[in-house]
Structure formats: structure tokens, C-alpha cells
Design an enzyme around this catalytic site. Structure first.
Site, PDB file in Angstrom:
ATOM      1  CG  ASN A  87      -2.218   0.439   1.210  1.00 18.92           C
ATOM      2  OD1 ASN A  87      -2.914   0.311   2.176  1.00 18.92           O
ATOM      3  ND2 ASN A  87      -2.661   0.960   0.090  1.00 18.92           N
ATOM      4  CG  ASN A 140      -8.563   7.392  -0.548  1.00 15.83           C
ATOM      5  OD1 ASN A 140      -7.736   6.668  -0.002  1.00 15.83           O
ATOM      6  ND2 ASN A 140      -9.808   7.529  -0.084  1.00 15.83           N
ATOM      7  CB  CYS A 149      -4.857   5.121   5.715  1.00 12.69           C
ATOM      8  SG  CYS A 149      -3.920   3.981   4.683  1.00 12.69           S
ATOM      9  N   GLY A 150      -4.806   2.363   7.883  1.00 15.43           N
ATOM     10  CA  GLY A 150      -3.959   1.537   8.759  1.00 15.43           C
ATOM     11  C   GLY A 150      -2.515   1.496   8.289  1.00 15.43           C
ATOM     12  CG  ASN A 151      -1.013  -1.038   5.251  1.00 12.81           C
ATOM     13  OD1 ASN A 151      -0.436  -1.660   6.143  1.00 12.81           O
ATOM     14  ND2 ASN A 151      -1.788  -1.624   4.374  1.00 12.81           N
ATOM     15  NE  ARG A 297     -13.642   5.482   2.007  1.00 15.17           N
ATOM     16  CZ  ARG A 297     -13.989   6.102   3.137  1.00 15.17           C
ATOM     17  NH1 ARG A 297     -15.261   6.376   3.389  1.00 15.17           N
ATOM     18  NH2 ARG A 297     -13.075   6.414   4.034  1.00 15.17           N
ATOM     19  CB  CYS A 312      -6.143  -2.794   2.880  1.00 13.96           C
ATOM     20  SG  CYS A 312      -7.234  -1.678   3.709  1.00 13.96           S
TER      21      CYS A 312
HETATM   22  N1  API Z   1      -8.669   4.130   0.739  1.00 15.98           N
HETATM   23  C1  API Z   1      -9.122   3.869   2.120  1.00 15.98           C
HETATM   24  C2  API Z   1      -8.098   4.416   3.126  1.00 15.98           C
HETATM   25  C3  API Z   1      -6.967   3.477   3.297  1.00 15.98           C
HETATM   26  C4  API Z   1      -7.467   2.137   3.736  1.00 15.98           C
HETATM   27  C5  API Z   1      -6.386   1.065   3.718  1.00 15.98           C
HETATM   28  N2  API Z   1      -5.327   1.258   2.776  1.00 15.98           N
HETATM   29  C6  API Z   1      -5.771   0.882   5.094  1.00 15.98           C
HETATM   30  O1  API Z   1      -4.576   0.594   5.147  1.00 15.98           O
HETATM   31  O2  API Z   1      -6.521   1.010   6.087  1.00 15.98           O
HETATM   32  C7  API Z   1     -10.442   4.562   2.405  1.00 15.98           C
HETATM   33  O3  API Z   1     -10.819   5.484   1.672  1.00 15.98           O
HETATM   34  O4  API Z   1     -11.078   4.177   3.411  1.00 15.98           O
END
Ligand code: API
Length: 348
Positions: A87, A140, A149-151, A297, A312
């Protein structure tokens, strides 16, 4: 060199928490730094052109990141690329302003994998809010702004350590759209991050699907173009929809056969998800082996299949919540093999 990172959530009475350890945040191209002349940032728009004004390539010990990060020519945006388990993010030092130094529209151009730098998102290290040490905001690759965003927060923690020249065990508070996050840089370089607890209440995910289990949506029906999928909805600060297959299907979902680019957006933009959603498509091989693909998303699909889990961070935690529901087994830890590295999810 991947630096394993641990995300562990602070315990709280009667709640289940995640602790996730995974290969994580490091500059995906360790010393490839870009100075991007923002005023000339032009992608697909003649008046706007990306010009990599300088690019240094070499091993980290040959390039002084401090000198790079200290550069402050006007009109440039300096950034460093990191990825956590594949990611990938563009990280921008924005500590001198409460306004992101690039717009969501420019983030879209920067994230473009053909005409820009290429990334799943742009993350800003900003001044603290309400007494926190820092604020993390993220755009994003489609320009939308997720809560968390966790990562991304793992990469953020490493970026702060680099910016502040931190060594050894460190901890700091970060304000995010999903609340307070407290990353801890460990002595061995791992990052511990308190990500908060999974949110299962349907209206808080949010989803318009009717709750069918203790105010939550668990293995409920979701009609996607006439196909009924079994879905479970959970938020890790951002919305997630986890599915193990369609209703009544005898055999499990076969994720290799999914046309993610076709089905992913239909979940993401489904009317049952007012804030859109990340979607995890999970194939179960056994009670200890999963394979998953994600339509993220605002960032689309990942580049490949991931055994056990996905790039993710939040998605892995959200799927683990559902997996507990499916497997009805409360494991203390499960090691996940990822193409981008290793991850351990602990659920206590
Ligand atoms: N695009 C995701 C955010 C990053 C989620 C994912 N990459 C993670 O590591 O939590 C969203 O709009 O919720």
C-alpha cells in the site's frame, strides 16, 4: 529492507482489539527522492507538467535525508515515497501549515501511475490538533479524503521519525479523522500503533443495510446487480464490507476469478454505503488459510492476490473481525503471508 511493524491496540474492557504486526513502512524506493516543481505539475493538462527537478538515487547511507528534507525551495513540493505491505503513499512534510500544501486535484495527478509519481494516496504530516503532537491527513488517489488508513499511519510514523531524526523507542500522538492514534517507534524499528476498536454498529460503519445481529450487519444480503452477496460491515475508522461469497453458493468464493475492476466499484458506490466502502472479497481454504482481494475506496484494487490478507491495514483488521464471526474461533494471533511482507493480526 522491510521493517516489520507492529500495530497493537490498547486493551479496553469487554472490547476486542487488534494487534497487527506486518512488514511495513519503509521508502519503497529507499532513497529515490523527488522534488516536484508544483507550479509546473501538469498531468494530462497542457498548462500543467510534472518536472522531476532532481532525482537522487543511491543507498540511504549515501543520501542524507536530513539535507533533502531540509530543502525548502519555494514552489516545490518535497516528498518521500513509502509503502506498507504494498500500500504505497507519497508523504509530504506539512508541519508548517494547517492546510495541505497540495490540493485533492493535484493529489490525483501525483498518484497517477502513468503520468505522475504513482501511489494509493498522499499523506500529510501536519501540526497537532487539540494538543496532539501531529495531525495526519490523507488524500486517496481519487482525491477523496478518508478518515484513517492503517498502513498509511504506519508509514506516517516512520516518516515522522525521519523528519524529527528520532532514534530508539519513541511515541507520539496523532490526530486523524478517525480519532487519536498513538504510534510507538520500537527499539528494533517496529512501529506499534493504537488503531482503536472495530466499529460494528451499522449506522456507525456507516451502512443503510438493516442490522441483523446486535445492531450490526453480519452475513446479510446485499443485492449487487441482481447477485445477492453475503456481507458483513465493519468500520476501522473507515468503512469496510467483507464478503465470503454469494448467497446460497455451495463452494466458496474463488477470488482468482473475480473481475475486481468490474465488481469492486459496484460495491464501493452501492447505495447501501452512504460514505462508499472498502470491500474485502475473501476465499476460505481452511480455518487457518484465507485468500483475499480488496477493492479499496478511493484507490481501487491492489495489484495482485494476497494470501491471508491484503496490503490494506484496516482491511485486514476488518476482515479479521468477520473471520472471527465466521470461524467462531478467537485466536490470539494469526500470521498472514502477504506479497508485500508479513503481518500478524492479534485479536484480544
Ligand atoms: N482508501 C481507504 C483508506 C486506506 C485504507 C487502507 N489502505 C488501510 O490501510 O486502512 C479509504 O478510503 O477508506
Amino acid at each position: 529492507m522491510a521493517i516489520a511493524a507492529t500495530i497493537s491496540l490498547s486493551l479496553a474492557l469487554q472490547t476486542r482489539r487488534f494487534s497487527v504486526a506486518g512488514a511495513a513502512p519503509f521508502r519503497s524506493t529507499p532513497s529515490l527522492h523527488f522534488d516536484c516543481l508544483l507550479s509546473n505539475l501538469s498531468l494530462k493538462n497542457p498548462s500543467f507538467r510534472v518536472s522531476a527537478s532532481s532525482m537522487s538515487i543511491g543507498t540511504p547511507d549515501k543520501i542524507s535525508t536530513t539535507s533533502f528534507l531540509d530543502r525548502r525551495e519555494s514552489g516545490f513540493v518535497h516528498f518521500v515515497k513509502y509503502h506498507g505491505l504494498g500500500n504505497d503513499f507519497i508523504l509530504v512534510d506539512n508541519r508548517d501549515s494547517t492546510e495541505p500544501r497540495i490540493t485533492p486535484e493535484q493529489a490525483v495527478k501525483l498518484c497517477d501511475r502513468n503520468f505522475g509519481v504513482g501511489a494509493d494516496g498522499v499523506i500529510f504530516a501536519m501540526p497537532g490538533t487539540n494538543g496532539t503532537d501531529y495531525t495526519m491527513r490523507i488524500f486517496n488517489s481519487d482525491g477523496s479524503e478518508p478518515e484513517m488508513c492503517g498502513n498509511g499511519v504506519r508509514c506516517f510514523a516512520r516518516f515522522i521519525a525521519e523528519l524529527e531524526n528520532l532514534h530508539g523507542k519513541q511515541s507520539f500522538t496523532v490526530y486523524t479523522g478517525a480519532g487519536l492514534i498513538v504510534p510507538e517507534i520500537q527499539d528494533d524499528g517496529k512501529v506499534k500503533v493504537d488503531m482503536g476498536e472495530p466499529i460494528l454498529k451499522a449506522s456507525d460503519v456507516p451502512t443503510k443495510l438493516r442490522a441483523n445481529k446486535d445492531q450490526s450487519v453480519v452475513k446479510s444480503d446485499l443485492n449487487v446487480d441482481g447477485v445477492i452477496w453475503n456481507v458483513t460491515c465493519v468500520s476501522m475508522g473507515n468503512p469496510h464490507c467483507v464478503t465470503f461469497g454469494t448467497k446460497g453458493s455451495q463452494q466458496n468464493l474463488t477470488v482468482d476469478e473475480l473481475n475486481l475492476a468490474a465488481v469492486g466499484p459496484k460495491f464501493e458506490h452501492h447505495e447501501m454505503f452512504p460514505a462508499r466502502t472498502n470491500t474485502e472479497f475473501v476465499e476460505v481454504f481452511s480455518s487457518s488459510h484465507l485468500k483475499m482481494r480488496v477493492w479499496e475506496r478511493g484507490a481501487g484494487s491492489n495489484t495482485g492476490l494476497w494470501n491471508w490478507s491484503l496490503r490494506c491495514g484496516g482491511c485486514s483488521c476488518s476482515r479479521r473481525t468477520c473471520w472471527e464471526g465466521v470461524a467462531r474461533s478467537i485466536c490470539l494471533a494469526a500470521r498472514w503471508r502477504l506479497n508485500g511482507g508479513r503481518k500478524t493480526i492479534m485479536y484480544t
